[in-house]
Write a protein that holds these residues in place. Structure first.
Motif, PDB file in Angstrom:
ATOM      1  N   LEU A  29     -48.140   4.205  -3.396  1.00 54.51           N
ATOM      2  CA  LEU A  29     -48.546   4.291  -1.989  1.00 54.51           C
ATOM      3  C   LEU A  29     -47.466   3.723  -1.075  1.00 54.51           C
ATOM      4  O   LEU A  29     -47.216   4.263   0.010  1.00 54.51           O
ATOM      5  N   MET A  30     -46.786   2.678  -1.518  1.00 52.85           N
ATOM      6  CA  MET A  30     -45.678   2.134  -0.733  1.00 52.85           C
ATOM      7  C   MET A  30     -44.563   3.171  -0.591  1.00 52.85           C
ATOM      8  O   MET A  30     -43.943   3.272   0.477  1.00 52.85           O
ATOM      9  N   GLN A  31     -44.304   3.952  -1.648  1.00 57.04           N
ATOM     10  CA  GLN A  31     -43.290   5.010  -1.570  1.00 57.04           C
ATOM     11  C   GLN A  31     -43.671   6.031  -0.505  1.00 57.04           C
ATOM     12  O   GLN A  31     -42.828   6.473   0.276  1.00 57.04           O
ATOM     13  N   ILE A  32     -44.930   6.404  -0.465  1.00 56.39           N
ATOM     14  CA  ILE A  32     -45.411   7.371   0.533  1.00 56.39           C
ATOM     15  C   ILE A  32     -45.241   6.811   1.943  1.00 56.39           C
ATOM     16  O   ILE A  32     -44.741   7.490   2.848  1.00 56.39           O
ATOM     17  N   GLU A  33     -45.666   5.568   2.139  1.00 49.71           N
ATOM     18  CA  GLU A  33     -45.577   4.952   3.462  1.00 49.71           C
ATOM     19  C   GLU A  33     -44.121   4.774   3.897  1.00 49.71           C
ATOM     20  O   GLU A  33     -43.784   4.995   5.064  1.00 49.71           O
ATOM     21  N   LEU A  34     -43.260   4.389   2.965  1.00 46.50           N
ATOM     22  CA  LEU A  34     -41.841   4.233   3.277  1.00 46.50           C
ATOM     23  C   LEU A  34     -41.249   5.564   3.720  1.00 46.50           C
ATOM     24  O   LEU A  34     -40.494   5.629   4.700  1.00 46.50           O
ATOM     25  N   LYS A  35     -41.580   6.639   3.032  1.00 50.36           N
ATOM     26  CA  LYS A  35     -41.077   7.975   3.384  1.00 50.36           C
ATOM     27  C   LYS A  35     -41.543   8.367   4.788  1.00 50.36           C
ATOM     28  O   LYS A  35     -40.772   8.932   5.571  1.00 50.36           O
ATOM     29  N   LYS A  36     -42.781   8.057   5.115  1.00 44.86           N
ATOM     30  CA  LYS A  36     -43.289   8.358   6.462  1.00 44.86           C
ATOM     31  C   LYS A  36     -42.507   7.593   7.529  1.00 44.86           C
ATOM     32  O   LYS A  36     -42.198   8.143   8.587  1.00 44.86           O
ATOM     33  N   LEU A  37     -42.209   6.322   7.251  1.00 43.15           N
ATOM     34  CA  LEU A  37     -41.432   5.535   8.205  1.00 43.15           C
ATOM     35  C   LEU A  37     -40.038   6.120   8.394  1.00 43.15           C
ATOM     36  O   LEU A  37     -39.529   6.194   9.512  1.00 43.15           O
ATOM     37  N   TYR A  38     -39.426   6.531   7.292  1.00 45.44           N
ATOM     38  CA  TYR A  38     -38.083   7.110   7.364  1.00 45.44           C
ATOM     39  C   TYR A  38     -38.106   8.447   8.109  1.00 45.44           C
ATOM     40  O   TYR A  38     -37.273   8.696   8.982  1.00 45.44           O
ATOM     41  N   ASP A  39     -39.063   9.290   7.778  1.00 44.25           N
ATOM     42  CA  ASP A  39     -39.176  10.592   8.449  1.00 44.25           C
ATOM     43  C   ASP A  39     -39.435  10.449   9.943  1.00 44.25           C
ATOM     44  O   ASP A  39     -39.025  11.292  10.739  1.00 44.25           O
ATOM     45  N   SER A  40     -40.102   9.363  10.327  1.00 44.08           N
ATOM     46  CA  SER A  40     -40.380   9.090  11.741  1.00 44.08           C
ATOM     47  C   SER A  40     -39.220   8.371  12.427  1.00 44.08           C
ATOM     48  O   SER A  40     -39.320   8.017  13.601  1.00 44.08           O
ATOM     49  N   ARG A  41     -38.150   8.116  11.668  1.00 42.41           N
ATOM     50  CA  ARG A  41     -36.947   7.444  12.166  1.00 42.41           C
ATOM     51  C   ARG A  41     -37.213   6.003  12.606  1.00 42.41           C
ATOM     52  O   ARG A  41     -36.577   5.484  13.532  1.00 42.41           O
ATOM     53  N   LEU A  42     -38.167   5.354  11.934  1.00 42.17           N
ATOM     54  CA  LEU A  42     -38.459   3.960  12.246  1.00 42.17           C
ATOM     55  C   LEU A  42     -37.650   2.993  11.385  1.00 42.17           C
ATOM     56  O   LEU A  42     -37.517   1.820  11.733  1.00 42.17           O
ATOM     57  N   VAL A  43     -37.113   3.487  10.270  1.00 45.60           N
ATOM     58  CA  VAL A  43     -36.179   2.699   9.455  1.00 45.60           C
ATOM     59  C   VAL A  43     -34.920   3.528   9.236  1.00 45.60           C
ATOM     60  O   VAL A  43     -34.979   4.763   9.169  1.00 45.60           O
ATOM     61  N   ASP A  44     -33.795   2.836   9.153  1.00 38.16           N
ATOM     62  CA  ASP A  44     -32.532   3.561   8.963  1.00 38.16           C
ATOM     63  C   ASP A  44     -32.349   3.975   7.502  1.00 38.16           C
ATOM     64  O   ASP A  44     -33.104   3.565   6.620  1.00 38.16           O
ATOM     65  N   ARG A  45     -31.334   4.790   7.282  1.00 40.30           N
ATOM     66  CA  ARG A  45     -31.101   5.368   5.955  1.00 40.30           C
ATOM     67  C   ARG A  45     -30.820   4.297   4.907  1.00 40.30           C
ATOM     68  O   ARG A  45     -31.347   4.347   3.798  1.00 40.30           O
ATOM     69  N   ASP A  46     -29.991   3.310   5.247  1.00 40.54           N
ATOM     70  CA  ASP A  46     -29.642   2.256   4.288  1.00 40.54           C
ATOM     71  C   ASP A  46     -30.870   1.437   3.881  1.00 40.54           C
ATOM     72  O   ASP A  46     -31.050   1.119   2.705  1.00 40.54           O
ATOM     73  N   THR A  47     -31.701   1.105   4.843  1.00 42.92           N
ATOM     74  CA  THR A  47     -32.924   0.356   4.556  1.00 42.92           C
ATOM     75  C   THR A  47     -33.852   1.186   3.683  1.00 42.92           C
ATOM     76  O   THR A  47     -34.413   0.690   2.700  1.00 42.92           O
ATOM     77  N   TYR A  48     -33.989   2.460   4.029  1.00 43.68           N
ATOM     78  CA  TYR A  48     -34.840   3.362   3.256  1.00 43.68           C
ATOM     79  C   TYR A  48     -34.366   3.454   1.810  1.00 43.68           C
ATOM     80  O   TYR A  48     -35.155   3.299   0.879  1.00 43.68           O
ATOM     81  N   LEU A  49     -33.062   3.694   1.613  1.00 47.78           N
ATOM     82  CA  LEU A  49     -32.540   3.851   0.252  1.00 47.78           C
ATOM     83  C   LEU A  49     -32.661   2.566  -0.556  1.00 47.78           C
ATOM     84  O   LEU A  49     -33.000   2.606  -1.740  1.00 47.78           O
ATOM     85  N   SER A  50     -32.412   1.449   0.068  1.00 46.02           N
ATOM     86  CA  SER A  50     -32.540   0.167  -0.625  1.00 46.02           C
ATOM     87  C   SER A  50     -33.983  -0.051  -1.081  1.00 46.02           C
ATOM     88  O   SER A  50     -34.249  -0.400  -2.242  1.00 46.02           O
ATOM     89  N   ALA A  51     -34.923   0.162  -0.178  1.00 49.51           N
ATOM     90  CA  ALA A  51     -36.339  -0.012  -0.515  1.00 49.51           C
ATOM     91  C   ALA A  51     -36.778   1.009  -1.555  1.00 49.51           C
ATOM     92  O   ALA A  51     -37.534   0.690  -2.483  1.00 49.51           O
ATOM     93  N   TRP A  52     -36.303   2.245  -1.426  1.00 47.14           N
ATOM     94  CA  TRP A  52     -36.680   3.308  -2.366  1.00 47.14           C
ATOM     95  C   TRP A  52     -36.234   2.972  -3.792  1.00 47.14           C
ATOM     96  O   TRP A  52     -36.986   3.156  -4.745  1.00 47.14           O
ATOM     97  N   HIS A  53     -35.020   2.453  -3.911  1.00 46.44           N
ATOM     98  CA  HIS A  53     -34.512   2.090  -5.243  1.00 46.44           C
ATOM     99  C   HIS A  53     -35.329   0.953  -5.861  1.00 46.44           C
ATOM    100  O   HIS A  53     -35.616   0.965  -7.058  1.00 46.44           O
TER     101      HIS A  53
END
Length: 68
Positions: A29-53
């Motif tokens: 569920l955290m992966q889903i929520e993180l993707k939504k934040l990234y798609d909404s441009r609320l987190v930058d790419r580096d933050t998204y990739l770090s959290a995703w990994h």
């Protein structure tokens, strides 16, 4: 960002608190929520990739625990 706790704190900044009751489901569920934040441009790419990994790593660990 180094741990699952750090990812939880990131999500918490946006009012997202995840607790389903089973750790692997929480991570999914955290992966889903993180993707939504990234798609909404609320987190930058580096933050998204770090959290995703981190979430992928933790998910892999949990799969190993469930299998044996």
């Amino acid at each position: 960002m180094e741990s699952l706790y750090d990812v939880q704190q990131l999500l918490k900044q946006f009012g997202i608190i995840v607790y389903v009751g089973k750790r692997i489901w929480d991570i999914e569920l955290m992966q889903i929520e993180l993707k939504k934040l990234y798609d909404s441009r609320l987190v930058d790419r580096d933050t998204y990739l770090s959290a995703w990994h981190i979430l992928r790593r933790e998910h892999h660990i949990e799969e190993g625990r469930e299998q044996g």
